[in-house]
Design an enzyme around this catalytic site. Structure first.
Site, PDB file in Angstrom:
ATOM      1  N   ARG A  81      46.396  49.510  80.997  1.00  0.00           N
ATOM      2  CA  ARG A  81      45.305  50.231  81.658  1.00  0.00           C
ATOM      3  C   ARG A  81      44.799  49.435  82.849  1.00  0.00           C
ATOM      4  NH1 ARG A  81      42.182  51.178  76.108  1.00  0.00           N
ATOM      5  NH2 ARG A  81      43.361  52.956  75.311  1.00  0.00           N
TER       6      ARG A  81
ATOM      7  N   ARG B 243      34.339  47.113  78.439  1.00  0.00           N
ATOM      8  CA  ARG B 243      35.478  47.809  79.027  1.00  0.00           C
ATOM      9  C   ARG B 243      35.083  48.513  80.324  1.00  0.00           C
ATOM     10  NH1 ARG B 243      39.253  49.948  74.021  1.00  0.00           N
ATOM     11  NH2 ARG B 243      39.291  47.995  72.842  1.00  0.00           N
TER      12      ARG B 243
ATOM     13  N   LYS C 211      35.016  46.218  70.636  1.00  0.00           N
ATOM     14  CA  LYS C 211      34.918  46.744  72.000  1.00  0.00           C
ATOM     15  C   LYS C 211      33.494  47.162  72.327  1.00  0.00           C
ATOM     16  CE  LYS C 211      36.622  51.182  70.273  1.00  0.00           C
ATOM     17  NZ  LYS C 211      37.754  52.118  70.299  1.00  0.00           N
TER      18      LYS C 211
ATOM     19  N   LYS D  25      31.279  49.532  75.247  1.00  0.00           N
ATOM     20  CA  LYS D  25      31.432  50.532  76.304  1.00  0.00           C
ATOM     21  C   LYS D  25      30.090  50.844  76.940  1.00  0.00           C
ATOM     22  CE  LYS D  25      35.467  52.617  74.073  1.00  0.00           C
ATOM     23  NZ  LYS D  25      36.082  53.847  73.534  1.00  0.00           N
TER      24      LYS D  25
ATOM     25  N   CYS E 247      43.559  63.163  73.926  1.00  0.00           N
ATOM     26  CA  CYS E 247      44.109  61.814  73.985  1.00  0.00           C
ATOM     27  C   CYS E 247      45.635  61.899  74.028  1.00  0.00           C
ATOM     28  CB  CYS E 247      43.651  61.004  72.772  1.00  0.00           C
ATOM     29  SG  CYS E 247      44.436  61.510  71.226  1.00  0.00           S
TER      30      CYS E 247
ATOM     31  N   CYS F 195      51.095  56.484  70.820  1.00  0.00           N
ATOM     32  CA  CYS F 195      50.000  55.823  70.117  1.00  0.00           C
ATOM     33  C   CYS F 195      50.367  55.556  68.662  1.00  0.00           C
ATOM     34  CB  CYS F 195      48.734  56.669  70.179  1.00  0.00           C
ATOM     35  SG  CYS F 195      47.340  55.916  69.307  1.00  0.00           S
TER      36      CYS F 195
ATOM     37  N   CYS G 154      43.916  61.410  66.043  1.00  0.00           N
ATOM     38  CA  CYS G 154      43.427  60.645  64.888  1.00  0.00           C
ATOM     39  C   CYS G 154      41.910  60.593  64.968  1.00  0.00           C
ATOM     40  CB  CYS G 154      44.052  59.237  64.873  1.00  0.00           C
ATOM     41  SG  CYS G 154      43.247  58.062  65.977  1.00  0.00           S
TER      42      CYS G 154
ATOM     43  N   CYS H 136      39.153  58.838  70.835  1.00  0.00           N
ATOM     44  CA  CYS H 136      39.270  58.368  72.213  1.00  0.00           C
ATOM     45  C   CYS H 136      38.914  59.441  73.241  1.00  0.00           C
ATOM     46  CB  CYS H 136      40.687  57.840  72.469  1.00  0.00           C
ATOM     47  SG  CYS H 136      41.069  56.333  71.544  1.00  0.00           S
TER      48      CYS H 136
END
Length: 587
Positions: free
Chosen positions: A81, A150, A230, A232, A455, A461, A500, A504
């Site tokens: 990314r 991120r 993470k 955000k 996603c 993935c 899932c 995301c």
């Protein structure tokens, strides 16, 4: 007397051990980059995330790989990314990424749901070349993934006014302020050196469960073990919540004064504790929308955000990655206790948040005058996928636009792209390039498709349970037919699909959420909002992909018959509630 023993210390996750022993994100990466193996070890895989890359394999080809005797039984590659705060980049930068997707990727690239760029299919041996090339055009992959702050999201509208200028500058400033300071990134990807910085006397960093103090010479904000998970952040406006502020660990809601050309940002409400990853089999996990914490006058918001992050750094759960996000700390402590600790770290009292709520979500699509005599055009890019396939040649169209018109670009949080600074006489030229390459104009895309996203899921993935990006277009084809029959084709609502439960594509606050549950089966969520300020709830579980459109059709028929004047679809579902909807639509 201190009776504490080593057995009293909490058992930390293996990832915490990897970070602590890594000498600031180096670990075994240098040695593994130099070997001939097609993949990395588990320790390197975890550390590489902080550098912006995940190891994956082509799940469509696993059987083929095993039959061919491929080492590990998988065709390994890397997903990388690029960090693009607020989605803002130049045509030259996008052209470089398009070249790289052909040179070292799988010939496509993806605009992400966090306004970045993502490439798949990069072989381990090409990883350094790719990351170095990204940096050569003044972009970076550092902190695109991993246990750090991120990519910074921001409402991407390129209006020439003080409000959007201030928000987009804040997104850039946040990215710069919170970027990791370790020299490992530069050593690994930009130079041939991997010697690392000197560590403190007594050897490398030691593992700390909490209480990481300021003053770390290398990582003054993160410390040697970075964050528990993470983190955000996003910047938005009450009248433009494109950045989905309530889904963020910290959302910056701009507060303005004045009107018209005199309108200015005077401060921000900080919203804390949003996050959507969950595990259905683990009751301890849940999706959460952020809550208002405080108001910060302009100029004080970054310091307050740093205090929030440091509280999460020192008190977030490092024993279980499923419950390591900030939302769990806020939930377990309560907002009052959490705010008191943030004030302690900030060294000052924080003002109460102002009573301001979001009221619109501007996706920036179509033609708009930008305030200086020039125009911008928002192009819907289905699920963010940029490719040439058959008569649809978006990648080639972007190449021609980038070389002939060379506009500044903005990637949107709904995975579209905005072409900025278009001269009035070039509007028809831009449209002609898109049409010549078989790219539908935004005006030709259905409302349901325009407000949807998915996603990647299969085949890249490793967490995907079922399809998402490859399944949603077909479902929307069916849903568009249903809506047209009901006369609801112009009704705006968000549909978001993930393969899932990790969320995301942010399915848990949308009007309609589809979350992978088993092969070709989904949990169907209803009752969220296009504004993004409310969680949705489970309407039906284990819905077959082929039955999604028909199931939703029955709900939309009830909506048409029973809605209040101008009531949005998500508000209707939330007002009526699950039981009444099921009774009316599934009896």
């Amino acid at each position: 007397m201190n009776d504490r023993t080593d057995t009293d210390a909490p058992e930390l996750t293996p990832v915490e051990g990897f970070k602590a022993a890594s000498t600031y994100l180096r670990g075994p990466i240098p040695a593994e980059l130099a070997n001939d193996e097609p993949n990395f070890s588990g320790e390197s895989i975890q550390l590489l995330k902080h550098h912006g890359t995940y190891e994956q394999d082509d799940r469509d080809r696993r059987k083929e790989a095993k039959e061919a005797g491929v080492p590990g039984g998988k065709y390994y590659s890397m997903m990388v990314r690029t960090v693009i705060p607020g989605g803002k980049l130049t045509s030259a930068q996008l052209l470089a990424e398009l070249d790289l997707c052909d040179d070292v990727g799988n010939t496509t690239l993806r605009f992400t749901t966090r306004q970045g760029i993502q490439l798949h299919g990069i072989l381990k041996g090409d990883l350094k070349r790719y990351i170095a090339a990204v940096n050569a055009v003044q972009l970076t992959t550092l902190a695109a993934c991993g246990d750090v702050a991120r990519n910074m999201m921001c409402s991407p509208i390129p209006k020439k006014d003080a409000v959007y200028d201030a928000m987009q500058q804040l997104a850039a400033d946040l990215k710069e302020h919170f970027k990791p300071q370790t020299g490992a990134y530069h050593e690994l990807w930009i130079t041939d050196s991997a010697t690392g910085e000197k560590t403190r006397a007594g050897g490398g960093p030691t593992l700390r469960t909490s209480g990481i103090k300021d003053g770390d010479a290398i990582e003054p904000i993160y410390g040697a073990t970075y964050l528990p998970r993470k983190f955000k952040m996003g910047v938005g406006l009450p009248g433009d919540n494109a950045a989905d502020l309530y889904s963020q660990d910290i959302g910056f809601l701009a507060i303005t004064e004045g009107s018209g050309q005199e309108e200015r940002v005077v401060g921000y409400n900080l919203l804390v504790g949003g996050g959507f990853g969950r595990t259905p089999s683990a009751a301890k996990t849940f999706a959460a929308v952020a809550q208002p914490l405080c108001y910060c006058p302009a100029g004080e918001e970054i310091a307050a955000a740093e205090a929030v992050m440091k509280v999460q750094r020192d008190f977030g759960d490092r024993t279980d990655r499923k419950t390591a996000r900030l939302k769990y700390l806020v939930h377990n402590w309560g907002l009052e206790k959490f705010k008191a600790k943030v004030e302690e770290y900030a060294g000052r009292d924080l003002a109460a948040p102002l009573p301001v709520l979001v009221n619109e979500h501007n996706d920036g699509m179509g033609w708009h005058e930008q305030g200086d005599g020039r125009w911008y055009y928002g192009l819907n890019v289905e699920n963010g996928r940029v490719k040439d396939e058959g008569t649809f040649r978006l990648k080639s169209a972007l190449r021609e636009i980038g070389t002939t018109l060379a506009p500044e670009l903005r990637i949107t949080p709904h995975q579209g792209v905005i072409f900025c600074d278009i001269e009035p006489q070039d509007r028809t030229k831009l449209e002609a390039i898109l049409k010549a390459h078989g790219v539908p104009l935004t005006e030709e895309v259905s409302i349901a498709r325009r407000w949807s996203m998915a996603c990647p899921a299969m085949p890249t993935c490793g967490l995907a349970i079922t399809e998402s990006e490859r399944a949603l277009p077909g479902i929307l084809d069916q849903l568009d037919t249903v809506l047209a029959e009901l006369g609801l084709q112009d009704e705006p609502f968000t549909t978001r699909m993930t393969g899932c439960p990790n969320g995301c594509a942010r399915p848990y606050n949308s009007d309609i959420g589809l979350v992978g549950r088993a092969k070709e089966k989904y949990t169907l969520f209803l009752g969220g909002s296009r504004l993004g300020h409310r969680l949705n709830w489970i309407y039906k579980d284990m819905v077959l992909a082929d039955e999604v459109a028909a199931t939703l059709g029955r709900v939309f028929a009830h909506f048409k018959a029973e809605r209040q004047p101008n009531e949005p679809f998500g508000d209707f579902c939330d007002r009526v509630g699950k039981d009444a909807l099921l009774a009316a639509c599934e009896a």
